[in-house]
Design an enzyme around this catalytic site. Structure first.
Site, PDB file in Angstrom:
ATOM      1  N   TYR A  99      -0.495   1.229   6.577  1.00 32.28           N
ATOM      2  CA  TYR A  99       0.012   1.102   7.744  1.00 32.28           C
ATOM      3  C   TYR A  99       0.380   2.671   8.246  1.00 32.28           C
ATOM      4  CZ  TYR A  99       2.485  -0.772  11.910  1.00 32.28           C
ATOM      5  OH  TYR A  99       2.565  -0.981  13.176  1.00 32.28           O
ATOM      6  N   ALA A 100       0.879   3.665   7.301  1.00 36.34           N
ATOM      7  CA  ALA A 100       1.037   5.066   7.611  1.00 36.34           C
ATOM      8  C   ALA A 100      -0.045   5.636   7.972  1.00 36.34           C
ATOM      9  CB  ALA A 100       1.803   5.534   6.350  1.00 36.34           C
ATOM     10  N   ASN A 145       0.831  -1.130   0.072  1.00 37.47           N
ATOM     11  CA  ASN A 145      -0.055  -0.062   0.037  1.00 37.47           C
ATOM     12  C   ASN A 145       0.585   1.190  -0.121  1.00 37.47           C
ATOM     13  OD1 ASN A 145      -2.142   1.950   0.201  1.00 37.47           O
ATOM     14  ND2 ASN A 145      -3.225   0.556   1.780  1.00 37.47           N
ATOM     15  N   ASP A 146       1.332   1.610   1.232  1.00 37.36           N
ATOM     16  CA  ASP A 146       2.197   2.917   1.349  1.00 37.36           C
ATOM     17  C   ASP A 146       3.396   3.088   0.206  1.00 37.36           C
ATOM     18  OD1 ASP A 146       0.540   3.657   3.377  1.00 37.36           O
ATOM     19  OD2 ASP A 146       2.087   2.582   4.705  1.00 37.36           O
ATOM     20  N   VAL A 147       4.106   1.870  -0.016  1.00 36.17           N
ATOM     21  CA  VAL A 147       5.159   1.696  -0.906  1.00 36.17           C
ATOM     22  C   VAL A 147       4.816   1.993  -2.438  1.00 36.17           C
ATOM     23  CG1 VAL A 147       6.432   0.391   0.595  1.00 36.17           C
ATOM     24  CG2 VAL A 147       5.081  -0.559  -1.134  1.00 36.17           C
TER      25      VAL A 147
END
Length: 464
Positions: free
Chosen positions: A433-434, A393-395
């Site tokens: 997660y961020a 997700n975040d990456v």
């Protein structure tokens, strides 16, 4: 066992630890590296026991406790899933550092047992060593506990920020330095306990403001801290193996943390101080609830990939949670039989700790030459027909390049949005997660596959 013979065996142990680190630097030699590490640790433990020279009741107690602790560790290691490996590492860090604190306390209370002098008259060098060991150990213990709680989902992965937090951390850090100096000239027991207490507090304050996107760096950083704590106690105990091992862990962890920060465009010192880029917007993503998304199914995904000339797989924590790596390998094998070129793109902080995705893919016997790091494969997305994002997700979030207010702004991401088609496997549109929304969900070339990663991949295999 004589001191000279012990030193030789400890040196052999240190060499094996160096070979272990060397082996762990590559997936192909990681198994061999583990064997070197096991051999080195066995030598260190056996030599330490033989060097004691006193085999009375206390020695038997130590053997019993060693057996109990080893049994518990083996049980946990056999039962722990790969998805829980990051929090297991954080838990181990905490235990290592708590042990360092206990040894420092023992040495301070009974210095004569360690040949450090007498109570109230401890050698200056030994006092500095045990104070630093206790302080670093206490900081890492509580910091690792907070990291464990965040990784486990017991505590929110979003940064917890309060006004003046950095100044408080700085003040407490300087206070510890002053108290260590004052302890060295006064040797007052109360000062030692104050140092330990403040250090426990700093560990909490350092980690709670760090968001989920930086958690892999935190794990690496805490690993480094645990090494320096062990090295400090090694000097107190005059144990060569502990000094060597602690220095190796401390330095390698620090170097890895620096490399990861550089790869993420992060400031190493900013991450250490905690709360990189954390603002009130960390948990407030843009309101994308009303934005349309394109829903797809396994048949749609199979059609796109079967007719593609190149597919890039982007694994993330969602793959780890679903244990989808074996189904993914099966899907890739089918695609390759149909003449599709398939590669894997790994972000430096994909998952919850360094190398998390590499380990999972290796578990599924994915060939090493098909796995590429971010800087090796990022340019290939522009010429890629399909990017299959499975739980990352975040990456992959484009706001890292477009939104200066985002907590991940400036972090290099995998440029999956440049692919002709993006297949995004995710259970829902929930933030990563961020704690921020992913703009990639709403792009015209993105097809969302809402399902468990393993089940969706298995359905795609059937459709193929």
């Amino acid at each position: 066992m004589s001191a000279n013979l012990s030193a030789i065996f400890y040196l052999m142990s240190g060499i094996l630890f160096i070979l272990a680190l060397r082996g762990l630097s590559s997936p192909e030699t990681s198994r061999q590296g583990n064997y070197f590490g096991i051999a080195g640790m066995m030598i260190a433990i056996i030599v330490t026991f033989l060097s004691v020279g006193n085999y009375g009741t206390g020695f038997i107690y130590v053997l019993v406790i060693l057996f109990i602790g080893g049994s518990i560790g083996a049980f946990i290691a056999f039962r722990i899933p790969m998805t829980a490996m990051p929090e297991l590492v954080a838990g181990f860090h905490s235990l290592v550092c708590l042990a360092a604190v206990f040894v420092a306390i023992s040495a301070f209370l009974k210095p004569e047992a360690f040949n450090l002098g007498t109570t109230g008259n401890i050698k200056l060098a030994s006092l500095i060593e045990m104070s630093l060991g206790a302080a670093i150990g206490a900081i890492t213990f509580t910091g690792s506990i907070i990291a464990f709680l965040k990784l486990r989902g017991i505590m929110s992965g979003a940064p917890i920020i309060f006004k003046g937090q950095h100044l408080i951390n700085l003040f407490l850090g300087l206070t510890i330095i002053f108290l260590i100096y004052y302890l060295c000239i006064s040797q007052l027991p109360n000062i030692f306990w104050i140092i330990v207490g403040i250090s426990f507090l700093i560990g909490v304050l350092l980690i709670i403001p760090i968001g989920g996107a930086d958690m892999p760096v935190v794990i690496s950083m805490l690993n480094s801290y645990s090494g320096w704590a062990a090295a400090g106690i090694g000097f107190t105990l005059e144990n060569t193996a502990l000094i060597i091992t602690g220095a190796l862990v401390g330095s390698s962890g620090a170097i890895l943390s620096y490399i990861m920060c550089k790869g993420m465009n992060r400031s190493f010192f900013n991450v250490i101080l905690g709360g990189w880029g954390a603002t009130d917007q960390t948990s407030k993503s843009k309101n994308n609830d009303q934005k349309p998304v394109k829903n797809g199914n396994a048949d749609d995904a199979a059609f796109l990939m079967k007719n593609a000339s190149s597919v890039i797989i982007v694994p993330g924590y969602g793959m780890a949670v679903a244990q989808a790596q074996h189904a993914l390998r099966e899907m890739v094998d089918v695609l390759k039989k149909n003449g599709v070129k398939v590669s894997y793109a790994i972000h430096p902080v994909a998952g919850r700790m360094p190398g998390h995705m590499n380990v999972l893919l290796a578990e599924a016997n994915v060939p090493y030459d098909e796995v590429f790091e971010l800087e090796e494969i990022n340019n290939d997305f522009a010429n890629c027909d399909v990017a299959y994002v499975i739980g990352a997700n975040d990456v992959t979030n484009p706001v890292a390049k477009s939104d200066p207010q985002s907590p991940i702004y400036g972090m290099p991401i995998l440029d999956v949005e440049k692919s002709k088609s993006v297949l995004f496997v995710k259970r829902s549109l929930s933030p990563g997660y961020a704690g921020i929304d992913n703009d990639l969900f709403y792009r015209d070339n993105t097809l969302m596959l809402f399902a468990d990663a393993k089940k969706m991949t298995e359905e795609i295999v059937k459709s193929l």
